[in-house]
Design a protein around this motif. Structure first.
Motif, PDB file in Angstrom:
ATOM      1  N   GLY A  82     -34.264   0.845 -35.790  1.00 40.75           N
ATOM      2  CA  GLY A  82     -35.511   0.050 -35.938  1.00 40.75           C
ATOM      3  C   GLY A  82     -36.470   0.111 -34.885  1.00 40.75           C
ATOM      4  N   ILE A  83     -36.261   1.268 -33.968  1.00 37.62           N
ATOM      5  CA  ILE A  83     -36.912   1.377 -32.572  1.00 37.62           C
ATOM      6  C   ILE A  83     -38.361   2.242 -33.121  1.00 37.62           C
ATOM      7  N   LYS A  84     -39.364   1.814 -32.922  1.00 39.23           N
ATOM      8  CA  LYS A  84     -40.849   2.550 -33.180  1.00 39.23           C
ATOM      9  C   LYS A  84     -41.535   2.971 -32.292  1.00 39.23           C
ATOM     10  N   ALA A  85     -42.503   4.040 -32.437  1.00 42.64           N
ATOM     11  CA  ALA A  85     -43.519   3.891 -31.266  1.00 42.64           C
ATOM     12  C   ALA A  85     -44.120   3.069 -30.775  1.00 42.64           C
ATOM     13  N   GLN A  86     -44.403   3.127 -29.535  1.00 40.89           N
ATOM     14  CA  GLN A  86     -45.196   2.169 -28.666  1.00 40.89           C
ATOM     15  C   GLN A  86     -44.287   1.065 -28.148  1.00 40.89           C
ATOM     16  N   ASP A  87     -42.652   1.258 -28.629  1.00 41.22           N
ATOM     17  CA  ASP A  87     -41.852   0.174 -28.304  1.00 41.22           C
ATOM     18  C   ASP A  87     -41.669   0.565 -26.666  1.00 41.22           C
ATOM     19  N   THR A  88     -41.398  -0.272 -25.859  1.00 37.61           N
ATOM     20  CA  THR A  88     -40.837  -0.297 -24.541  1.00 37.61           C
ATOM     21  C   THR A  88     -39.397  -0.424 -24.079  1.00 37.61           C
ATOM     22  N   ILE A  89     -38.897   0.887 -23.431  1.00 38.67           N
ATOM     23  CA  ILE A  89     -37.624   0.786 -23.030  1.00 38.67           C
ATOM     24  C   ILE A  89     -37.634   0.135 -21.430  1.00 38.67           C
ATOM     25  N   VAL A  90     -36.788  -0.993 -21.656  1.00 35.98           N
ATOM     26  CA  VAL A  90     -36.614  -1.500 -20.050  1.00 35.98           C
ATOM     27  C   VAL A  90     -35.445  -1.343 -19.234  1.00 35.98           C
ATOM     28  N   THR A  91     -34.159  -1.013 -19.975  1.00 34.80           N
ATOM     29  CA  THR A  91     -33.040  -0.547 -19.271  1.00 34.80           C
ATOM     30  C   THR A  91     -32.483   0.690 -19.907  1.00 34.80           C
ATOM     31  N   ILE A  92     -31.824   1.865 -19.524  1.00 37.05           N
ATOM     32  CA  ILE A  92     -30.887   2.565 -20.341  1.00 37.05           C
ATOM     33  C   ILE A  92     -29.586   2.389 -19.898  1.00 37.05           C
ATOM     34  N   ASP A  93     -28.493   2.050 -20.427  1.00 35.68           N
ATOM     35  CA  ASP A  93     -27.031   1.766 -19.947  1.00 35.68           C
ATOM     36  C   ASP A  93     -27.127   1.221 -18.604  1.00 35.68           C
ATOM     37  N   GLY A  94     -27.952   0.127 -18.568  1.00 34.60           N
ATOM     38  CA  GLY A  94     -27.653  -0.841 -17.364  1.00 34.60           C
ATOM     39  C   GLY A  94     -29.001  -0.181 -16.161  1.00 34.60           C
ATOM     40  N   VAL A  95     -29.271   0.674 -16.358  1.00 33.27           N
ATOM     41  CA  VAL A  95     -30.298   1.134 -15.165  1.00 33.27           C
ATOM     42  C   VAL A  95     -31.791   0.836 -15.633  1.00 33.27           C
ATOM     43  N   GLY A  96     -32.221   0.032 -14.670  1.00 32.48           N
ATOM     44  CA  GLY A  96     -33.607  -0.579 -14.676  1.00 32.48           C
ATOM     45  C   GLY A  96     -34.463   0.212 -13.885  1.00 32.48           C
ATOM     46  N   ASP A  97     -35.494  -0.358 -13.538  1.00 29.21           N
ATOM     47  CA  ASP A  97     -36.733  -0.058 -12.795  1.00 29.21           C
ATOM     48  C   ASP A  97     -36.944   1.456 -13.022  1.00 29.21           C
ATOM     49  N   LEU A  98     -37.171   1.794 -14.425  1.00 28.01           N
ATOM     50  CA  LEU A  98     -37.374   3.089 -14.662  1.00 28.01           C
ATOM     51  C   LEU A  98     -38.516   3.794 -14.352  1.00 28.01           C
ATOM     52  N   LEU A  99     -39.559   3.161 -13.940  1.00 27.84           N
ATOM     53  CA  LEU A  99     -40.865   3.642 -13.435  1.00 27.84           C
ATOM     54  C   LEU A  99     -40.580   4.485 -12.113  1.00 27.84           C
ATOM     55  N   ASN A 100     -39.613   4.199 -11.332  1.00 26.20           N
ATOM     56  CA  ASN A 100     -39.201   4.954 -10.243  1.00 26.20           C
ATOM     57  C   ASN A 100     -38.050   5.949 -10.458  1.00 26.20           C
ATOM     58  N   VAL A 101     -37.655   6.042 -11.777  1.00 30.00           N
ATOM     59  CA  VAL A 101     -36.797   7.280 -11.816  1.00 30.00           C
ATOM     60  C   VAL A 101     -37.257   8.626 -12.406  1.00 30.00           C
ATOM     61  N   LYS A 150     -43.051  -3.844 -29.495  1.00 35.44           N
ATOM     62  CA  LYS A 150     -44.200  -3.726 -29.364  1.00 35.44           C
ATOM     63  C   LYS A 150     -44.960  -5.075 -30.280  1.00 35.44           C
ATOM     64  N   MET A 151     -44.351  -4.987 -31.681  1.00 38.94           N
ATOM     65  CA  MET A 151     -44.644  -6.020 -32.615  1.00 38.94           C
ATOM     66  C   MET A 151     -43.882  -7.408 -32.539  1.00 38.94           C
ATOM     67  N   GLY A 152     -42.943  -7.404 -31.624  1.00 41.52           N
ATOM     68  CA  GLY A 152     -42.141  -8.483 -31.391  1.00 41.52           C
ATOM     69  C   GLY A 152     -42.871  -9.777 -30.621  1.00 41.52           C
ATOM     70  N   ASP A 153     -41.883 -10.595 -30.122  1.00 39.05           N
ATOM     71  CA  ASP A 153     -42.663 -11.767 -29.246  1.00 39.05           C
ATOM     72  C   ASP A 153     -42.649 -11.314 -27.837  1.00 39.05           C
ATOM     73  N   GLY A 154     -42.127 -10.330 -27.346  1.00 41.52           N
ATOM     74  CA  GLY A 154     -42.237  -9.751 -25.975  1.00 41.52           C
ATOM     75  C   GLY A 154     -40.955 -10.128 -25.297  1.00 41.52           C
ATOM     76  N   SER A 155     -39.999 -10.465 -26.004  1.00 38.56           N
ATOM     77  CA  SER A 155     -38.789 -10.763 -25.424  1.00 38.56           C
ATOM     78  C   SER A 155     -37.725  -9.480 -25.424  1.00 38.56           C
ATOM     79  N   PRO A 156     -37.203  -9.276 -24.624  1.00 40.04           N
ATOM     80  CA  PRO A 156     -36.250  -7.751 -24.616  1.00 40.04           C
ATOM     81  C   PRO A 156     -34.856  -8.216 -25.514  1.00 40.04           C
ATOM     82  N   GLU A 157     -34.557  -7.145 -26.314  1.00 43.22           N
ATOM     83  CA  GLU A 157     -33.448  -7.063 -26.916  1.00 43.22           C
ATOM     84  C   GLU A 157     -32.643  -5.945 -26.766  1.00 43.22           C
ATOM     85  N   LYS A 158     -31.378  -5.920 -26.904  1.00 46.66           N
ATOM     86  CA  LYS A 158     -30.232  -4.932 -26.817  1.00 46.66           C
ATOM     87  C   LYS A 158     -29.735  -4.235 -28.082  1.00 46.66           C
TER      88      LYS A 158
END
Length: 374
Positions: free
Chosen positions: A235-254, A278-286
């Motif tokens: 269900g991932i779509k274009a313009q969705d934001t990835i916050v973490t990958i396998d627990g790795v955060g702060d992806l802007l500096n990766v 993008k179309m959700g309420d802004g809360s992150p989900e795993k």
């Protein structure tokens, strides 16, 4: 009581005849819509004896005299009532139903169901056997038969969910948001080489998505997802934001290369992402995805057209679906004919899509054979 007429020309009509009356004059013959040929004469007269008779006939059986006393008031309502009396006097005892001249009601077109479609013969496509496609002839056409070796000139329109998505009738976009038609010409009878050979695509093992860092929004976002890939299935779509990958955060500096390494891996292994829709309420989900090999979708080409004085916008003409070139899909058509074809995704726009037609979609194609050459 006799009725008065205005000193203007008036008209009175009835189902079976039309009468034109004018004070102090005779009116020429007219033919009723369904009645006999009649002649109405309206005389303005002050004769007292004739004033007492309404609708008396002269010696001519088709001539009717209507008294008009000079002293009667000349209002429009009285005139209309008077002419109605004249019209009803000339009407036969049994009237026929009224019909509109020059108008023919068309019967409602029959709704075409899936049962009305026929199936073409099977064919070879991309080096493999393919089942026939369903089609329905909207119009048979009365021109020459489409035969192998002829150059076919056609218009095509792709409709998805009832809406026009791609059409050669709107092939070129002009300045001012205008379009111009551009019929398709091709040699009928043989598939182009690009559709005769097996499709070879580069594959990548991963989540089936392209990602990019937005420096302004300071986030890693999804650019595109591969049709039927792991990301699309989750269900991932274009313009969705990835916050973490396998627990790795702060992806802007990766570094982006490390992000690619985190997303890729061996087929069958899992990766857990934290996503903000993008179309959700802004809360992150795993979500947990299982990596698999996915095709790399080719980029669409856009030709820049310069020197056109603003006529063209630079967009290519739309790409026709491959099924247009399949001989079995158009076999039996004649010039002037129109055919609807149900197009499966593999002989349509596959996993790439086109315009408003999404990747992997089945749609309907209407083909009109304009002319044959050669």
């Amino acid at each position: 009581t006799p009725h008065a007429f205005t000193p203007r020309t008036m008209f009175a009509s009835q189902t079976t005849c039309v009468v034109v009356a004018q004070p102090t004059g005779r009116v020429g013959k007219t033919r009723g819509c369904h009645g006999r040929r009649v002649c109405a004469s309206v005389r303005a007269s002050g004769n007292a004896d004739r004033d007492r008779v309404v609708g008396t006939h002269d010696h001519d059986e088709n001539t009717l005299s209507v008294p008009v006393p000079p002293s009667a008031p000349t209002n429009r309502r009285g005139a209309l009532v008077g002419f109605a009396v004249v019209a009803s006097s000339l009407a036969p005892s049994s009237t026929q139903p009224a019909r509109a001249i020059g108008f023919t009601k068309e019967l409602k077109k029959k709704d075409v169901s899936e049962d009305d479609y026929r199936e073409s013969a099977g064919f070879e496509f991309r080096g493999e056997a393919h089942a026939g496609v369903k089609f329905y002839d909207i119009a048979k056409g009365g021109g020459d038969l489409l035969e192998p070796g002829k150059t076919a000139v056609v218009h095509y329109t792709c409709r998805y969910r009832g809406l026009t998505a791609v059409s050669s009738r709107e092939a070129r976009t002009l300045g001012g948001n205008r379009t111009v038609a551009e019929p398709l010409e091709f040699k009928f009878g043989k598939l182009p080489s690009e559709y005769a050979k097996p499709l070879v695509r580069k594959t990548v093992v991963g989540i089936g998505a392209e990602v990019r860092i937005d420096p302004e929004l300071e986030e890693l976002y999804v650019v595109t997802v591969v049709f039927d890939g792991p990301a699309a299935k989750a269900g991932i779509k274009a313009q969705d934001t990835i916050v973490t990958i396998d627990g790795v955060g702060d992806l802007l500096n990766v570094p982006i290369s490390e992000i690619g390494a985190l997303l890729q891996g061996d087929a069958g292994t899992d990766v857990t992402l934290t996503i903000r829709k993008k179309m959700g309420d802004g809360s992150p989900e795993k979500v947990t995805l299982t990596r698999e090999a996915t095709n790399v979708v080719p980029k669409k080409r856009v030709n820049d057209q310069e020197g056109g004085g603003g006529l063209f916008t630079g967009e290519n003409a739309p790409k026709p679906p491959p099924v247009v070139y399949v001989p079995e899909a158009l076999r039996g058509m004649r010039v002037g004919g129109r055919r609807n074809i149900v197009v499966p995704a593999d002989v349509g726009y596959a996993d790439v899509g086109e315009g408003e037609i999404p990747p992997g979609a089945t749609f309907k194609l209407e083909v009109e054979l304009l002319e044959l050459r050669g």
